[in-house]
Each structure stands twice: as C-alpha cells, then as structure tokens.
Scaffold this motif. Structure first.
Motif, PDB file in Angstrom:
ATOM      1  N   TRP A  60      -3.172  -1.628  -0.777  1.00  0.00           N
ATOM      2  CA  TRP A  60      -4.333  -1.990   0.061  1.00  0.00           C
ATOM      3  C   TRP A  60      -4.350  -1.144   1.341  1.00  0.00           C
ATOM      4  N   SER A  61      -3.174  -0.920   1.907  1.00  0.00           N
ATOM      5  CA  SER A  61      -3.027   0.047   3.000  1.00  0.00           C
ATOM      6  C   SER A  61      -1.551   0.393   3.133  1.00  0.00           C
ATOM      7  N   TRP A  62      -1.255   1.406   3.923  1.00  0.00           N
ATOM      8  CA  TRP A  62       0.143   1.852   4.039  1.00  0.00           C
ATOM      9  C   TRP A  62       0.344   2.596   5.340  1.00  0.00           C
ATOM     10  N   THR A  63       1.623   2.699   5.717  1.00  0.00           N
ATOM     11  CA  THR A  63       2.027   3.566   6.817  1.00  0.00           C
ATOM     12  C   THR A  63       3.453   4.006   6.533  1.00  0.00           C
ATOM     13  N   VAL A  88       5.817   1.412   4.463  1.00  0.00           N
ATOM     14  CA  VAL A  88       5.441   0.003   4.600  1.00  0.00           C
ATOM     15  C   VAL A  88       3.981  -0.097   4.162  1.00  0.00           C
ATOM     16  N   TYR A  90       0.585  -2.862   2.429  1.00  0.00           N
ATOM     17  CA  TYR A  90       0.066  -4.118   1.914  1.00  0.00           C
ATOM     18  C   TYR A  90      -0.359  -3.874   0.473  1.00  0.00           C
ATOM     19  N   ILE A 113      -4.517   4.653  -1.211  1.00  0.00           N
ATOM     20  CA  ILE A 113      -5.074   3.299  -1.268  1.00  0.00           C
ATOM     21  C   ILE A 113      -5.733   3.084  -2.635  1.00  0.00           C
TER      22      ILE A 113
ATOM     23  N   GLY B 139      -0.949   1.283  12.449  1.00  0.00           N
ATOM     24  CA  GLY B 139      -1.046   2.358  11.470  1.00  0.00           C
ATOM     25  C   GLY B 139      -1.790   1.916  10.221  1.00  0.00           C
ATOM     26  N   MET B 140      -1.469   0.723   9.731  1.00  0.00           N
ATOM     27  CA  MET B 140      -2.075   0.269   8.471  1.00  0.00           C
ATOM     28  C   MET B 140      -3.525  -0.156   8.644  1.00  0.00           C
ATOM     29  N   LYS B 141      -3.887  -0.692   9.816  1.00  0.00           N
ATOM     30  CA  LYS B 141      -5.282  -1.109  10.002  1.00  0.00           C
ATOM     31  C   LYS B 141      -6.187   0.125  10.050  1.00  0.00           C
ATOM     32  N   GLN B 143      -5.419   3.147   8.950  1.00  0.00           N
ATOM     33  CA  GLN B 143      -5.308   3.885   7.675  1.00  0.00           C
ATOM     34  C   GLN B 143      -6.394   3.420   6.695  1.00  0.00           C
ATOM     35  N   ARG B 144      -6.520   2.104   6.554  1.00  0.00           N
ATOM     36  CA  ARG B 144      -7.522   1.573   5.634  1.00  0.00           C
ATOM     37  C   ARG B 144      -8.933   1.845   6.166  1.00  0.00           C
ATOM     38  N   ASP B 147     -10.012   5.315   5.479  1.00  0.00           N
ATOM     39  CA  ASP B 147     -10.301   5.469   4.048  1.00  0.00           C
ATOM     40  C   ASP B 147     -11.664   4.865   3.696  1.00  0.00           C
TER      41      ASP B 147
END
Lengths: 143, 381
Positions: A60-63, A88, A90, A113, B139-141, B143-144, B147
């Motif tokens: 769903w997302s990553w870093t 890391v 989701y 993603i 980072g993850m917020k 990143q999505r 995209d």
C-alpha cells in the motif's frame, strides 16, 4: 542450542510453517485491528473476535529506514557502522486491514505500490543468551 | 464573527540552538509580547502555556511576577501552542478574561524524537522492531500521495528550497542558508523519498501572544490583528497518522481537513480569500499534502502550483513566509504559535525582508501532529 523467540506473544502464530498475523475483528462494524484490541475504534463495541489474517496482500505504501533508530525504543543491536537500512511498509490484506510491517528488501527499485507481498518471520536482534529475536515482515512474492 | 478577539502583542525568542533554558526563552518571548502590546504583566488576567520537554509553563510566573493570575499548563503534543491559543481565545469569548497570554516554548535534544510506544498505546514490540519513528510515517504518506497524484521529487525539493529561502530573510529563523534543488535532492536519504533537508529538526525557541477583547484592543495596540477563528480537531476514523500499526481499507480524512473546514466556517471565509498561509511542514511532503487538506487546492494541483512559484513570497498564495518548520526547526510547544506570530507580523506589514510584496488582509495557520491532531486559525486585519 539457540532458540527463535517471538518479539511479542499473540502478534503472529508461532512456531508455524505458515505463520499468520493475529488481529481482532468486530462483526458489527466490519473493522479488523492489528494487533488485537479491546474496543472497536469506529463503534466502541467490545465484542471483537480473535482472527488470523491473510498471509498475502498488496503493498500500500513503503519507505526505507535510512538511519539507525535510537535505542530505546529500538532493540536491534547494530552500531552506526554495521547498520543496514531496512524497508518499512503498509500491506493491504484483502479488504480486511492494512498492516504496518518491516519489509525484507531495502532496495527502492524492488518496491512498487500495488505489488504482491507475503508474510515471513525474520530475526531482528538477539537476547542476552544468544537466542534470536524474531518478528514478522513482508517479502515481495517471487514470480 | 465580530471583531471579538484581537492579538495585541507578539513576542518571540529566536528559534535554533541556544545556551539558555527553554523556560528562559519562554520568559523572553513573554516580555517581548508584553512590550509589544504596551501592557504590564499585571494587566494579563489569564494565561495558558506549555512545552513538551522544557518544563511547566506556569512556573514562569516567578520570572514575570507573582500576580496571582490563573495560569493553566497545556500539554497537547505538537498542538500544544495551538491548544494554548484556543484556550485563551475561548476564555476571552466566555468572558472569563479581558487580556490573556498564550505561550509556548521548548528545547529538545538533537536528532529524531525517540518516543515511548506505551505513551501512544502501543506494545513494546513496536519500538523493539524499529517501527517507532515519525520519519517513516512521513515517508510513507507522501510516497503513496506522489504515486496517486503525480507529485515529483523535484516538487518535494522545491518546497524545501522555498522555505530555506524564506528563512534566510528571517532574522528569527534557525536555518538561514539558502539551498539549491540539487543540494536538497542529493542529500542523505533518511526515509525514502525524503532526504535530510526535506525534514525539519527538533529545536528550541519560544513564542508568546497577548490576546484581548476586540473592543479594548486599540487601547493597547495601534495595529491589532483579529483572530477570526481558532479550532482544534483530533483524528476521525480512517485517517492515516504516525504510529498506526494498522489502517482501515475504508479510508477517511486527516484531522486537518476537519479543523481547516471548521476554522473557515467559523470565520465566515473561504480558503480562496486567504492572502497568505502557514501550514505544517514537518517535511516537504507535509506542506504539499496540507495544501489540499486545508482546502487551498485539489489533490495533485500542487505540482503545477509549486513548480510555477505560486507559493513563493511573491506568488499568488505565499506559504510558510517565515521559512516554516524546515527553516525554524520544531520546538514542539512553540511551533503553532510561531505561525500565528508570523501571520500577525505579515498582516501588520512588519515582516521586513520577508514581508510579502502584495498588500494583505487575511492569513491562515495550520498545525498538525501526533497522534493525529490539527489546530487551525483564520486571522485578519
């Protein structure tokens, strides 16, 4: 003989050949939490049921964690010299829940993603007796 | 909303790294705000304040004077300053005080915050396994978001370049050195896609504001600024926040959406009527996403807006005119009040080298933080 010790009880089924994360499902709202919880964050219902979550899902997302986290709270034993970045992300497990997890790869080029991921158990540290501490992680599904 | 609550005094201790204590920086800001308001500490009949790591605000009375006033300590994470301001605003609206002080200050150790999982209702395993880092969430917020809505890494970098430029013009800012887009993009990658210079750092500083009933404001201050609304919201179901071990596939809004909408509604104004905005830029991506969450554009429109310079000091909607968190750092207790300080300074036309060139009448502020709280204000001359 060193043992593999899970980082917490009731986080995932262990030992197991096909481990699964353990959550709580609330039948009234359809909400599933991870890890287990005592009340539904949507309705405050307290009639949750212990459920085993799907072993595969979609990223769903990553870093990528690029620096050594402070200890505590981090329990890894790396030093700034030995530290290697870790992924890391989701991962969405069907329509049930999106779980946060370590990833087995820290290469940006290997992460996209929407890609298929599966649950694995990985060592992340050792205890004072030399036993391996293990946690859950998601790995890209090999085609 | 009538001209009910005015900001009559503003005071700030420069942000950055200093030898004095956080409390002393707070007292410095309080004295500066009182001087700016042309009033004495004994004129203040209610105070609200807080810090997250620099002590209890109310002990400051021993440095300002033991007048016996009611002084309430506020502790609300990243919204501590915003919460102090809202409390002061409500106290005046409720008729409990004519003149109020809202104060926030802080002093954090170097490096990323290292919170305890238990403070956030999480098991020890979460910290043990290396998930207890706010930087990962940011980072993850983004990143999505990149995209989904086609935001480029260049746009992430341009936000940092803009904020460091604005900071270079602001004598109270911490980071005063401008940076190029290449310098930002090629810096150490802390949490993909965010590099070292796209993140703000925990820091030090203090801000105090003196508020008064609107009808008596001009007795103190020739150029009062009016607080048209002040709103705080916690997270709704389905929002995506720091330290979430799980999310619902049934996605919902961030608390910023609700706080901003309520602030505009209370003020009777719309985002398009704002002349400048200060929005939480914990990192570059946060500023981009908060532009849409606060109602200033649709998701994805930020790419063109930022690339075309619309959010620069001389743009259509200047954002983070004092350099934001990126150039000022984040002393948690003071951060939200810094935004209001900067808005008041701009509305008065007193911002000097970083004054926006166009004439302005309205301003908006937005603070956001763990574990999913947002505080917004609308101000006008």
């Amino acid at each position: 003989m060193t043992k593999q010790i899970p980082v917490a009880e009731e986080l995932f089924t262990w030992p197991s050949d096909s481990p699964q994360l353990i959550g709580t499902h609330y039948p009234d709202s359809g909400v599933t939490t991870f890890p287990q919880s005592t009340a539904c964050p949507k309705t405050a219902a307290q009639n949750g049921e212990r459920v085993l979550l799907p072993r595969v899902g979609k990223l769903w997302s990553w870093t990528i964690q690029g620096f050594l986290p402070k200890s505590p709270p981090y329990a890894g034993k790396e030093t700034p010299k030995t530290f290697k970045p870790y992924g890391v992300g989701y991962v969405q497990l069907a329509d049930e829940v999106i779980v946060e997890s370590r990833l087995t790869t820290a290469e940006a080029s290997e992460l996209k993603i929407g890609m298929d991921m599966e649950l694995v158990i990985i060592p992340f540290s050792t205890d004072d007796d030399g036993n391996e501490l293990v946690t859950y992680a998601f790995a890209p599904v090999k085609k | 909303m009538a001209e009910d609550v005015a900001i009559i005094g503003i005071g700030m201790h420069p942000f950055g790294r200093h030898d004095n204590t956080g409390m002393e920086q707070g007292a410095y800001a309080a004295r500066a705000a009182l001087k700016d308001a042309g009033c004495d500490w004994s004129d203040v009949n209610y105070a609200f304040g807080g810090s997250s790591a620099a002590g209890n605000a109310d002990t400051m009375v021993s440095a300002l004077g033991l007048t016996g006033l009611p002084f309430i300590n506020v502790a609300n994470g990243c919204a501590t300053g915003g919460s102090a301001l809202i409390s002061a605003y409500n106290a005046i609206n409720a008729g409990a005080a004519d003149v109020c002080m809202a104060i926030g200050f802080d002093k954090h150790p170097k490096g990323a915050f290292d919170p305890d999982p238990a403070d956030f209702g999480l098991g020890k395993w979460y910290g043990d396994t290396g998930l207890m880092l706010t930087t990962q969430f940011f980072g993850m917020k983004i990143q999505r978001y990149m995209d989904q809505y086609g935001i480029s890494a260049s746009t992430l970098a341009k936000v940092a370049v803009k904020n460091f430029h604005n900071g270079s013009l602001n004598e109270n800012a911490w980071r005063r050195k401008p940076m190029t887009e290449d310098e930002v993009l090629n810096a150490l990658m802390l949490s993909n896609p965010l590099t070292q210079y796209m993140f703000c750092s925990p820091g030090e500083g203090g801000v105090a504001l003196i508020l008064a009933r609107g009808d008596i404001a001009k007795k103190f201050q020739k150029k009062p600024v009016y607080l048209r609304s002040a709103v705080l919201r916690s997270r709704p179901f389905g929002s995506f926040e720091v330290f979430n071990s799980w999310l619902s596939p049934d996605r919902g809004n961030s608390p910023s959406v609700g706080a901003a909408a309520a602030a505009f509604k209370m003020a009777g104004m719309s985002p398009s009527e704002m002349d400048i905005a200060q929005v939480q830029d914990t990192e570059s991506g946060a500023e981009i996403m908060h532009m849409a969450e606060c109602g200033f554009c649709e998701d994805g429109e930020q790419e063109d807006l930022i690339q075309s310079g619309a959010t620069n000091l001389d743009g259509r909607l200047p954002i983070n005119t004092d350099g934001g968190c990126l150039a000022n750092g984040e002393p948690v207790g003071a951060s939200g009040l810094r935004q209001v300080y900067e808005s008041a300074l701009q509305l008065r036309g007193d911002a000097g080298a970083h004054q926006v060139p166009k004439p302005i009448k309205t301003a908006f502020t937005h603070v956001y933080g763990a574990p999913g709280i947002s505080a917004c204000t609308v101000l006008s001359r």
